[in-house]
Design a protein around this motif. Structure first.
Motif, PDB file in Angstrom:
ATOM      1  N   LYS A   1      22.901  52.769  31.334  1.00  0.00           N
ATOM      2  CA  LYS A   1      24.797  52.823  30.831  1.00  0.00           C
ATOM      3  C   LYS A   1      25.227  54.039  30.459  1.00  0.00           C
ATOM      4  CE  LYS A   1      24.922  47.759  29.757  1.00  0.00           C
ATOM      5  NZ  LYS A   1      24.824  46.996  28.672  1.00  0.00           N
TER       6      LYS A   1
ATOM      7  N   ARG B   1      27.185  55.296  40.034  1.00  0.00           N
ATOM      8  CA  ARG B   1      27.786  54.446  39.127  1.00  0.00           C
ATOM      9  C   ARG B   1      28.501  53.566  39.579  1.00  0.00           C
ATOM     10  NH1 ARG B   1      26.919  54.795  34.020  1.00  0.00           N
ATOM     11  NH2 ARG B   1      25.922  56.643  34.149  1.00  0.00           N
ATOM     12  N   SER B   2      29.594  53.729  40.726  1.00  0.00           N
ATOM     13  CA  SER B   2      30.411  53.040  41.269  1.00  0.00           C
ATOM     14  C   SER B   2      29.724  51.876  42.258  1.00  0.00           C
ATOM     15  CB  SER B   2      31.492  53.849  41.814  1.00  0.00           C
ATOM     16  OG  SER B   2      31.113  54.574  42.689  1.00  0.00           O
ATOM     17  N   ASP B   3      28.432  52.252  42.788  1.00  0.00           N
ATOM     18  CA  ASP B   3      27.752  51.550  43.711  1.00  0.00           C
ATOM     19  C   ASP B   3      27.722  49.972  43.133  1.00  0.00           C
ATOM     20  OD1 ASP B   3      25.376  50.243  45.101  1.00  0.00           O
ATOM     21  OD2 ASP B   3      25.847  52.028  46.347  1.00  0.00           O
ATOM     22  N   GLU B   4      28.107  49.024  43.904  1.00  0.00           N
ATOM     23  CA  GLU B   4      28.078  47.671  43.206  1.00  0.00           C
ATOM     24  C   GLU B   4      26.559  47.266  43.047  1.00  0.00           C
ATOM     25  OE1 GLU B   4      27.977  44.676  46.929  1.00  0.00           O
ATOM     26  OE2 GLU B   4      30.025  45.654  46.642  1.00  0.00           O
ATOM     27  N   ARG B   5      25.728  47.636  43.524  1.00  0.00           N
ATOM     28  CA  ARG B   5      24.277  47.546  43.298  1.00  0.00           C
ATOM     29  C   ARG B   5      23.924  47.887  41.877  1.00  0.00           C
ATOM     30  NH1 ARG B   5      21.852  49.820  48.751  1.00  0.00           N
ATOM     31  NH2 ARG B   5      23.546  51.357  47.972  1.00  0.00           N
TER      32      ARG B   5
ATOM     33  N   VAL C   1      26.177  48.443  39.556  1.00  0.00           N
ATOM     34  CA  VAL C   1      26.945  47.810  38.488  1.00  0.00           C
ATOM     35  C   VAL C   1      26.214  46.335  38.366  1.00  0.00           C
ATOM     36  CG1 VAL C   1      29.107  46.383  38.127  1.00  0.00           C
ATOM     37  CG2 VAL C   1      29.039  48.732  39.191  1.00  0.00           C
ATOM     38  N   LYS C   2      25.426  45.871  39.399  1.00  0.00           N
ATOM     39  CA  LYS C   2      25.098  44.347  39.144  1.00  0.00           C
ATOM     40  C   LYS C   2      23.687  44.557  38.486  1.00  0.00           C
ATOM     41  CE  LYS C   2      23.211  40.633  42.152  1.00  0.00           C
ATOM     42  NZ  LYS C   2      23.241  40.286  43.524  1.00  0.00           N
TER      43      LYS C   2
END
Length: 343
Positions: A324, A333-337, A339-340
């Motif tokens: 984090k 950091r913006s890749d949804e994977r 974030v998940k």
């Protein structure tokens, strides 16, 4: 030959020309020994000195139980003879029975309060019991009586090291090395003391002395490399880790540190190769997986970074909290994977 008669006693010394004659007399006396006891005569074919010597020989062979039996016999014959008390204490010390050893050294000191070796060994026992302040008092006594005893200075340095009194520690170790300049263990402890004081240039120089004495010892080269890394002397650090890896290509610590040093020089691809080698050796090495993720991200290799991060999190959930805050992950950091995974 010692003889106790009616609780008094005397010594009769006999000289033999041949060993066979001595054995013949000894065998004869053994035959009448029990009969003499009826007349209140206790025949001692071995005196306390002989028992102490025999015990010392057993100790030299690491036969500590047999040694202790001999020292007990010496003490039984003459409880005011300090040497078997110290030697029994040393045998117990080697068996890691530090409390019992301490009692023996204290008894020797009662008999001879100026016995430097007994004070030193009492200090050693106290160090191993975690009682370093008390150990210092004993070691100061040992040095008072035997100021040239480098072993006492060594143990005093160790007690001070345990108490984190590193400046005083260095004074002791310098005295040891003046007398015994090839003592590797003290060079190592001096290196550690200097490093803890933040005097890394001196620590590195000290480590060089250690490496001269032990050129094939991987851990010393790794330690030097780590200190060079901390000094931001990344090229020299890499050289150290490469020497280690020439000796042992599977040295995980050297591979991890070499990868970090390479990354500081912007050589992310080569750093990742180091971590791939680590993962061949230890597939679940979290530090290698995490660092590999960082450097894959820095190179813009998103798929590789996500794959490594996923595996690292599966092994240790604490990675999520590090991820984090990790600046190296700005590229993903913006890749949804991501974030998940991180939340």
């Amino acid at each position: 030959m010692n003889m106790n008669y009616m609780k008094e006693g005397f010594v009769n010394q006999i000289t033999f020309k041949k060993l066979e004659e001595r054995k013949k007399l000894s065998d004869s006396l053994n035959l009448i020994k029990d009969k003499l006891k009826l007349a209140d005569i206790d025949l001692l074919l071995k005196d306390e000195i002989a028992w102490n010597i025999e015990g010392t020989e057993f100790s030299r062979q690491d036969k500590y139980a047999e040694a202790i039996n001999c020292f007990d016999e010496a003490i039984r014959i003459n409880p005011m003879f300090e040497l078997p008390w110290v030697n029994k204490g040393l045998a117990l010390f080697n068996l890691k029975e530090y409390e019992k050893a301490l009692g023996c050294f204290e008894k020797a000191i009662e008999i001879d309060p100026k016995f430097g070796g007994a004070w030193e060994n009492k200090g050693k026992a106290l160090i191993n019991l975690g009682r370093n302040e008390e150990a210092l008092e004993c070691l100061n006594k040992a040095i008072e009586y035997e100021p040239e005893n480098w072993s006492a200075w060594d143990n005093k340095g160790r007690a001070l090291f345990n108490l984190k009194k590193y400046e005083e520690t260095l004074d002791c170790f310098d005295k040891v090395l003046q007398i015994n300049p090839n003592y590797s263990e003290v060079w190592g402890l001096k290196t550690s003391a200097l490093a803890r004081l933040g005097r890394l240039d001196e620590a590195i120089a000290c480590c060089d002395e250690l490496i001269k004495l032990n050129p094939q010892q991987e851990s010393f080269l790794v330690d030097k490399g780590v200190m060079l890394y901390e000094k931001k002397r990344f090229g020299e650090a890499i050289d150290c880790f490469e020497k280690v890896l020439e000796m042992n290509p599977k040295n995980v610590e050297a591979l991890i540190m070499k990868g970090l040093a390479l990354s500081e020089k912007g050589k992310y691809k080569e750093a990742i190769e180091c971590y791939d080698k680590v993962l061949e050796i230890e597939p679940n090495q979290v530090e290698a997986l995490y660092n590999k993720t960082c450097f894959e991200s820095k190179r813009g290799k998103v798929e590789n970074a996500i794959h490594s991060l996923k595996k690292a999190i599966r092994i240790d959930k604490k990675v999520i909290e590090f991820a984090k805050e990790e600046e190296d992950f700005d590229n993903i950091r913006s890749d949804e994977r991501f974030v998940k995974l991180v939340g």
